[in-house]
Design a protein around this motif. Sequence first.
Motif, PDB file in Angstrom:
ATOM      1  N   SER A   1       0.834  -1.213   0.000  1.00 32.17           N
ATOM      2  CA  SER A   1       0.000   0.000   0.000  1.00 32.17           C
ATOM      3  C   SER A   1       0.860   1.251   0.000  1.00 32.17           C
ATOM      4  O   SER A   1       0.518   2.266  -0.621  1.00 32.17           O
ATOM      5  CB  SER A   1      -0.933   0.003   1.216  1.00 32.17           C
TER       6      SER A   1
ATOM      7  N   LYS B   1       1.122   4.337  -2.688  1.00 30.21           N
ATOM      8  CA  LYS B   1       1.091   5.748  -2.289  1.00 30.21           C
ATOM      9  C   LYS B   1       2.256   6.521  -2.900  1.00 30.21           C
ATOM     10  O   LYS B   1       2.066   7.622  -3.455  1.00 30.21           O
ATOM     11  CB  LYS B   1       1.152   5.846  -0.765  1.00 30.21           C
TER      12      LYS B   1
ATOM     13  N   SER C   1      -5.656   7.162  -2.074  1.00 28.81           N
ATOM     14  CA  SER C   1      -6.148   5.834  -2.461  1.00 28.81           C
ATOM     15  C   SER C   1      -7.184   5.889  -3.575  1.00 28.81           C
ATOM     16  O   SER C   1      -7.420   4.902  -4.272  1.00 28.81           O
ATOM     17  CB  SER C   1      -6.722   5.103  -1.247  1.00 28.81           C
TER      18      SER C   1
END
Length: 292
Positions: A19, A23, A56
């Motif tokens: 994740s 980013k 996101s």
Amino acid sequence: MSQAAKKLVVCGGNGFLGSRICKAAVARGFDVTSISRSGTPNWASISSSSTPPPWSNSVSWERADIFSPQTWTPLIKGADYVIHSMGILLEADYKGVLSGKESPISGLRKAFSSSPGYSQNPLERGPSSQSEIHPPNGPRQLTYEMMNRDSAILLAKEAAKEKVGTFCYISASGGAPVLPSRYITTKREAEDTVAREFPEMRPVFIRAPIMYDASRPLTMPLAGMTFVGSLFNGATGGVLNDFLGGAGQKPLKADTVAEAVVEALEDESVKGPVEVPAIEELARKHWRRGML
């Protein structure tokens, strides 16, 4: 006329490191797709908040099974970079142990077995459904050979077919005294096979150390102990390298590793294994560019 955004596909992009890679890539203007079994991340388990962060919304969170290529091969078409950010630390069906379906002794025996686990060579699989890889005892009983090695080879094989330029594998700096040796040997086997079998792609193997972040409290004391181990290992000239493995390497913040990964993708000179000092240097390079 502006250049088209680079396309990045991260398998395991909804995890602790994955994740953060997404980013970092979004911040650079990449077109980012995450592939995982569950799709959208469980934000409470990987960050300090259960609310999805603004960045996101720029990621396409896709659901697919890494062992069933037909569920994700359309997603890597046209990709410039593909990242494998998946793996397991222990083989035991811990959910089975907790639910009483498997005894703790049986679970630990599987986790610390020195014999090779169940495996199906992705290079010998046929087309279409025959290319699927099935765990021996259901999806919860995955082996090091399957998760750390075979899934990476399978992804690299399909990426090569799609003429992806760079394949990045999140490896490890070493094993650890508390982990079976097969944890790290399967990582190294994945690196060797990808580099040998798919020379048309630039291979980048990020040998990450123990990673930490305040949003995951359990990682903080672990990083502290690892840092002490790295100081001791350095003071003794690395005489315990083989024994300590990753526990003798300086721990890094997960965001630092993520920034280094994305920097490595864009730096064509980065190729092959990337050890901890080089990971730090890549992250610093990224930071210096942001300061200009």
